[in-house]
Design a protein around this motif. Structure first.
Motif, PDB file in Angstrom:
ATOM      1  N   UNK A  68      50.213  30.925  41.172  1.00  0.00           N
ATOM      2  CA  UNK A  68      49.190  30.179  40.879  1.00  0.00           C
ATOM      3  C   UNK A  68      49.076  31.332  40.278  1.00  0.00           C
ATOM      4  N   UNK A  69      48.113  30.448  38.380  1.00  0.00           N
ATOM      5  CA  UNK A  69      47.432  32.271  37.947  1.00  0.00           C
ATOM      6  C   UNK A  69      46.798  32.511  38.393  1.00  0.00           C
ATOM      7  N   UNK A  70      45.978  31.887  39.016  1.00  0.00           N
ATOM      8  CA  UNK A  70      44.807  33.159  40.390  1.00  0.00           C
ATOM      9  C   UNK A  70      45.304  32.906  41.390  1.00  0.00           C
ATOM     10  N   UNK A  71      45.922  33.516  42.022  1.00  0.00           N
ATOM     11  CA  UNK A  71      47.045  34.554  42.900  1.00  0.00           C
ATOM     12  C   UNK A  71      47.269  35.611  42.035  1.00  0.00           C
ATOM     13  N   UNK A  72      47.837  35.228  41.111  1.00  0.00           N
ATOM     14  CA  UNK A  72      48.248  36.715  39.919  1.00  0.00           C
ATOM     15  C   UNK A  72      47.041  37.270  39.349  1.00  0.00           C
ATOM     16  N   UNK A  73      46.292  36.869  38.917  1.00  0.00           N
ATOM     17  CA  UNK A  73      44.517  37.147  38.808  1.00  0.00           C
ATOM     18  C   UNK A  73      44.216  38.267  39.296  1.00  0.00           C
ATOM     19  N   UNK A  74      44.092  37.168  40.385  1.00  0.00           N
ATOM     20  CA  UNK A  74      43.765  38.542  41.897  1.00  0.00           C
ATOM     21  C   UNK A  74      44.286  39.520  42.158  1.00  0.00           C
ATOM     22  N   UNK A  75      45.507  39.247  41.996  1.00  0.00           N
ATOM     23  CA  UNK A  75      46.875  40.728  42.224  1.00  0.00           C
ATOM     24  C   UNK A  75      46.292  41.368  41.077  1.00  0.00           C
ATOM     25  N   UNK A  76      45.982  41.717  39.847  1.00  0.00           N
ATOM     26  CA  UNK A  76      45.513  42.028  38.682  1.00  0.00           C
ATOM     27  C   UNK A  76      44.713  42.430  39.153  1.00  0.00           C
ATOM     28  N   UNK A  77      43.222  41.645  39.449  1.00  0.00           N
ATOM     29  CA  UNK A  77      42.249  42.448  39.972  1.00  0.00           C
ATOM     30  C   UNK A  77      41.848  43.387  40.774  1.00  0.00           C
ATOM     31  N   UNK A  78      42.659  42.865  42.186  1.00  0.00           N
ATOM     32  CA  UNK A  78      42.595  44.350  43.102  1.00  0.00           C
ATOM     33  C   UNK A  78      43.236  45.601  41.961  1.00  0.00           C
ATOM     34  N   UNK A  79      44.414  45.925  41.055  1.00  0.00           N
ATOM     35  CA  UNK A  79      45.298  46.819  40.511  1.00  0.00           C
ATOM     36  C   UNK A  79      43.887  47.692  39.244  1.00  0.00           C
ATOM     37  N   UNK A  80      42.765  46.479  39.052  1.00  0.00           N
ATOM     38  CA  UNK A  80      42.045  47.310  38.203  1.00  0.00           C
ATOM     39  C   UNK A  80      42.696  47.006  36.752  1.00  0.00           C
ATOM     40  N   UNK A  81      44.058  45.768  36.816  1.00  0.00           N
ATOM     41  CA  UNK A  81      43.792  45.432  35.391  1.00  0.00           C
ATOM     42  C   UNK A  81      43.041  44.734  34.202  1.00  0.00           C
ATOM     43  N   UNK A  82      42.089  43.728  35.373  1.00  0.00           N
ATOM     44  CA  UNK A  82      40.670  43.023  34.710  1.00  0.00           C
ATOM     45  C   UNK A  82      39.597  42.978  36.075  1.00  0.00           C
ATOM     46  N   UNK A  83      38.763  43.025  34.903  1.00  0.00           N
ATOM     47  CA  UNK A  83      37.523  42.914  35.824  1.00  0.00           C
ATOM     48  C   UNK A  83      37.476  42.250  37.052  1.00  0.00           C
ATOM     49  N   UNK A  84      37.008  43.002  38.129  1.00  0.00           N
ATOM     50  CA  UNK A  84      37.045  42.349  40.034  1.00  0.00           C
ATOM     51  C   UNK A  84      36.634  41.042  39.731  1.00  0.00           C
ATOM     52  N   UNK A  85      35.239  41.100  38.911  1.00  0.00           N
ATOM     53  CA  UNK A  85      34.479  39.593  38.671  1.00  0.00           C
ATOM     54  C   UNK A  85      35.227  38.288  37.686  1.00  0.00           C
ATOM     55  N   UNK A  86      36.577  38.132  37.594  1.00  0.00           N
ATOM     56  CA  UNK A  86      36.325  37.587  36.579  1.00  0.00           C
ATOM     57  C   UNK A  86      37.096  36.410  38.001  1.00  0.00           C
ATOM     58  N   UNK A  87      37.468  36.850  38.533  1.00  0.00           N
ATOM     59  CA  UNK A  87      37.816  35.104  39.255  1.00  0.00           C
ATOM     60  C   UNK A  87      36.774  34.404  39.791  1.00  0.00           C
ATOM     61  N   UNK A  88      35.376  34.945  40.023  1.00  0.00           N
ATOM     62  CA  UNK A  88      34.414  34.477  40.161  1.00  0.00           C
ATOM     63  C   UNK A  88      33.871  33.608  38.894  1.00  0.00           C
ATOM     64  N   UNK A  89      34.005  34.234  37.775  1.00  0.00           N
ATOM     65  CA  UNK A  89      33.322  33.897  36.414  1.00  0.00           C
ATOM     66  C   UNK A  89      34.340  32.606  35.578  1.00  0.00           C
ATOM     67  N   UNK A  90      35.482  32.419  35.802  1.00  0.00           N
ATOM     68  CA  UNK A  90      36.382  32.376  35.369  1.00  0.00           C
ATOM     69  C   UNK A  90      37.393  31.417  35.814  1.00  0.00           C
ATOM     70  N   UNK A  91      37.171  31.276  37.124  1.00  0.00           N
ATOM     71  CA  UNK A  91      38.459  31.026  38.253  1.00  0.00           C
ATOM     72  C   UNK A  91      38.771  29.472  37.846  1.00  0.00           C
ATOM     73  N   UNK A  92      37.333  28.507  37.696  1.00  0.00           N
ATOM     74  CA  UNK A  92      37.125  27.115  37.681  1.00  0.00           C
ATOM     75  C   UNK A  92      38.140  26.797  35.608  1.00  0.00           C
ATOM     76  N   UNK A  93      38.390  27.789  35.125  1.00  0.00           N
ATOM     77  CA  UNK A  93      38.988  27.758  33.596  1.00  0.00           C
ATOM     78  C   UNK A  93      40.636  28.535  34.109  1.00  0.00           C
ATOM     79  N   UNK A  94      41.117  29.086  34.753  1.00  0.00           N
ATOM     80  CA  UNK A  94      42.249  30.177  35.096  1.00  0.00           C
ATOM     81  C   UNK A  94      42.947  28.152  35.868  1.00  0.00           C
ATOM     82  N   UNK A  95      42.424  27.951  36.835  1.00  0.00           N
ATOM     83  CA  UNK A  95      42.768  26.810  38.084  1.00  0.00           C
ATOM     84  C   UNK A  95      43.219  25.415  36.442  1.00  0.00           C
TER      85      UNK A  95
END
Length: 382
Positions: A68-95
């Motif tokens: 799932x994209x959300x899972x991939x995005x979570x891994x990128x957020x943990x690595x500091x590639x994307x903002x940690x707030x991304x999943x909260x702010x745009x999680x629905x759009x990623x789904x």
């Protein structure tokens, strides 16, 4: 551009780091949760180009992975590639973006002719279902080994004969290019893979009257080379050697640990230096997979050169960056510019996109600011 027009950005390798960063970045920018740093098409030179707005871009794509994209995005957020707030702010759009992804091409599971038709049907269905005006396909999947020559590459008739005989001569990147052309979409290869760069697919693009471009995004070390090499040439300083070592992890690092894939990348990275300097230069390029680095990469270059009366000198530089963060905005830029080419009814190689690539199709120009000037003049032409 009509205010109601929307453009599809169809990503090959849609669940990978670069594609996930693209989808997340678009969602963050259009929701005004983040700025637009890194987007070349937001520079003043492109103000009058009439490019499609960011909120008019809809993402979709193919991938052989089902993560799932959300899972991939979570891994990128943990690595500091994307903002940690991304999943909260745009999680629905990623789904929602995840629902637009389709199964990629696996040569072990289907014949190439059938695969090309299925992939093309996916792109057409995306265009119709989302009510899009146009689609741009960008390949951001893993680097392939250098393709072995095949008679089927030489013409469209030979390729179609090979398909009719049940053969699968094209590498995967070229399979996606063929599908894009059949679907009436533009195709751009952000990787050094073969893509559309075989005569048969050039012919197919010409028949379908669609534009295409690439290859191998210029994101880090080669970006610096495209600025420094013209400096040496302009000052009449003779470069004696230019060697580099690249350390990277993540999917790219694992892929480039394969010597065949590494060969494809090394050729692409080295190609522009001689063109910019006007003479050959000794310069081995080493790429090493360091898994601990993840999506981050480090490049160290050592340049030896001589000046007045043959005095020998040395320059070194180190480039450290996040590959996906460097690549993602360029993919968005390319989508906007290829969409413009589609709207203008242009077809064939998009040489104007050379600014973005290490090995630009049908162009020997590698100097960064010359390329940017050409791109700006093309984009703003009436």
């Amino acid at each position: 551009m009509n205010d109601t027009d929307r453009t599809g950005l169809w990503l090959v390798g849609a669940r990978g780091s670069v594609a996930t960063t693209v989808a997340t970045g678009l969602a963050m920018m259009t929701s005004r949760a983040h700025g637009r740093d890194g987007l070349v098409t937001e520079l003043p030179v492109f103000v009058d180009a009439g490019l499609c707005p960011l909120d008019a871009i809809v993402t979709g794509g193919h991938d052989v992975s089902e993560a799932p994209l959300a899972k991939r995005a979570a891994a990128l957020a943990d690595a500091g590639v994307i903002p940690a707030s991304a999943l909260v702010l745009v999680g629905d759009e990623l789904d929602r973006a995840d629902e637009r992804l389709r199964r990629g091409y696996d040569p072990e599971e289907e014949g190439q002719a059938e695969g090309v038709q299925r992939l093309a049907d996916d792109i057409r269905e995306f265009l119709e279902r989302e009510g899009l005006a146009r689609v741009v396909v960008v390949n951001v999947s893993s680097t392939e080994p250098v393709a072995q020559d095949d008679p089927a590459f030489e013409s469209l008739a030979e390729l179609e004969s090979a398909w009719a005989a049940g053969r699968s001569p094209l590498p995967p990147s070229s399979t996606y290019a063929a599908a894009a052309f059949l679907a009436g979409a533009a195709f751009v290869d952000f990787t050094p893979s073969t893509g559309a760069r075989v005569p048969a697919l050039r012919e197919l693009a010409e028949r379908e009257q669609v534009p295409w471009g690439g290859s191998d995004g210029k994101t880090g070390e080669t970006l610096v080379k495209s600025v420094l090499a013209p400096m040496f040439a302009a000052r009449a300083l003779r470069v004696r050697s230019w060697s580099g070592t690249n350390l990277l992890g993540g999917g790219d690092g694992a892929t480039l640990a394969d010597p065949d894939a590494m060969a494809s990348k090394a050729v692409s990275k080295a190609r522009g230096l001689e063109a910019m300097l006007g003479y050959p230069v000794e310069g081995p390029v080493h790429i090493d997979n360091i898994t601990d680095l993840g999506d981050w990469k480090t490049a160290w270059d050592n340049i030896t050169f001589s000046g007045f009366l043959g005095t020998r000198m040395t320059m070194q530089f180190t480039w450290q960056g996040c590959d996906s963060s460097l690549a993602a905005p360029l993919v968005i830029d390319i989508a906007r510019l290829a969409d413009l080419a589609l709207r203008r009814g242009e077809s064939g190689p998009m040489t104007q996109l050379g600014f973005f690539f290490k090995d630009p199709v049908d162009s020997e120009e590698h100097q960064l600011f010359t390329q940017l000037d050409s791109l700006g003049r093309w984009a703003c032409a009436s």
